[in-house]
Design a protein around this motif. Structure first.
Motif, PDB file in Angstrom:
ATOM      1  N   ALA A 125      34.778 -17.532  49.916  1.00 26.06           N
ATOM      2  CA  ALA A 125      34.743 -16.127  49.509  1.00 26.06           C
ATOM      3  C   ALA A 125      35.828 -15.324  50.227  1.00 26.06           C
ATOM      4  N   ALA A 126      35.960 -15.536  51.527  1.00 28.20           N
ATOM      5  CA  ALA A 126      36.991 -14.827  52.290  1.00 28.20           C
ATOM      6  C   ALA A 126      38.381 -15.205  51.804  1.00 28.20           C
ATOM      7  N   GLY A 127      38.556 -16.468  51.438  1.00 31.76           N
ATOM      8  CA  GLY A 127      39.848 -16.916  50.919  1.00 31.76           C
ATOM      9  C   GLY A 127      40.227 -16.222  49.627  1.00 31.76           C
ATOM     10  N   VAL A 128      39.265 -16.075  48.742  1.00 33.81           N
ATOM     11  CA  VAL A 128      39.528 -15.384  47.478  1.00 33.81           C
ATOM     12  C   VAL A 128      39.854 -13.918  47.742  1.00 33.81           C
ATOM     13  N   VAL A 129      39.114 -13.282  48.643  1.00 37.18           N
ATOM     14  CA  VAL A 129      39.373 -11.878  48.980  1.00 37.18           C
ATOM     15  C   VAL A 129      40.789 -11.719  49.536  1.00 37.18           C
ATOM     16  N   LEU A 130      41.168 -12.584  50.483  1.00 33.83           N
ATOM     17  CA  LEU A 130      42.511 -12.469  51.059  1.00 33.83           C
ATOM     18  C   LEU A 130      43.596 -12.733  50.021  1.00 33.83           C
ATOM     19  N   ILE A 163      48.811 -16.967  52.240  1.00 29.39           N
ATOM     20  CA  ILE A 163      48.720 -18.202  53.027  1.00 29.39           C
ATOM     21  C   ILE A 163      47.383 -18.242  53.761  1.00 29.39           C
ATOM     22  N   ALA A 164      46.976 -17.117  54.324  1.00 28.87           N
ATOM     23  CA  ALA A 164      45.683 -17.050  55.010  1.00 28.87           C
ATOM     24  C   ALA A 164      44.549 -17.362  54.039  1.00 28.87           C
ATOM     25  N   GLY A 165      44.620 -16.800  52.843  1.00 27.18           N
ATOM     26  CA  GLY A 165      43.594 -17.061  51.840  1.00 27.18           C
ATOM     27  C   GLY A 165      43.555 -18.516  51.420  1.00 27.18           C
ATOM     28  N   TYR A 166      44.724 -19.081  51.188  1.00 27.29           N
ATOM     29  CA  TYR A 166      44.769 -20.486  50.770  1.00 27.29           C
ATOM     30  C   TYR A 166      44.290 -21.420  51.872  1.00 27.29           C
ATOM     31  N   MET A 167      44.580 -21.069  53.124  1.00 29.27           N
ATOM     32  CA  MET A 167      44.117 -21.882  54.241  1.00 29.27           C
ATOM     33  C   MET A 167      42.585 -21.916  54.265  1.00 29.27           C
TER      34      MET A 167
END
Length: 121
Positions: A14-19, A34-38
């Motif tokens: 969920a956090a990845g999608v938000v980022l 990049i942060a989201g994909y990580m």
């Protein structure tokens, strides 16, 4: 432990999608993608690790190290980038590189778990 890994995977996803969405619509070019994909990538890894835990075949301690490393490393890495994008300073000195090193170590722990399994057979 399996439920915790699945819950962590859900939160990381969920956090990845938000980022990723923030990177596309609010703060392009800040590294948030990049942060989201990580986070997204390691959320999927967490689900795989939870499945391995459920099977009970891999060496449990090494697998738990990998799971914990994926959570801690990806959160440190991604949080540092997000804080820089929105607040203008780092989470703490070397947070993102520390997260990256933890992620590498976690992947090596997974490799060690697989190697131990091969040796024990």
């Amino acid at each position: 432990m399996i439920a915790s890994a699945i819950a962590a995977a859900g939160l990381m996803g969920a956090a990845g999608v938000v980022l990723a969405a923030l990177a596309a619509h609010v703060a392009p070019g800040t590294g948030l993608e990049i942060a989201g994909y990580m986070l997204l990538f390691h959320a999927v890894a967490m689900l795989g690790g939870a499945a391995l835990l459920g099977q009970g075949r891999e060496p449990r301690p090494m697998l738990l190290v990998a799971l914990a490393g994926w959570v801690l490393g990806s959160v440190l890495f991604s949080a540092d980038i997000a804080v820089r994008a929105f607040v203008g300073h780092r989470l703490f000195a070397l947070a993102a590189p520390t997260g990256g090193v933890i992620l590498i170590a976690a992947w090596l722990a997974l490799a060690a778990a697989g190697m131990l399994r091969l040796i024990r057979r």
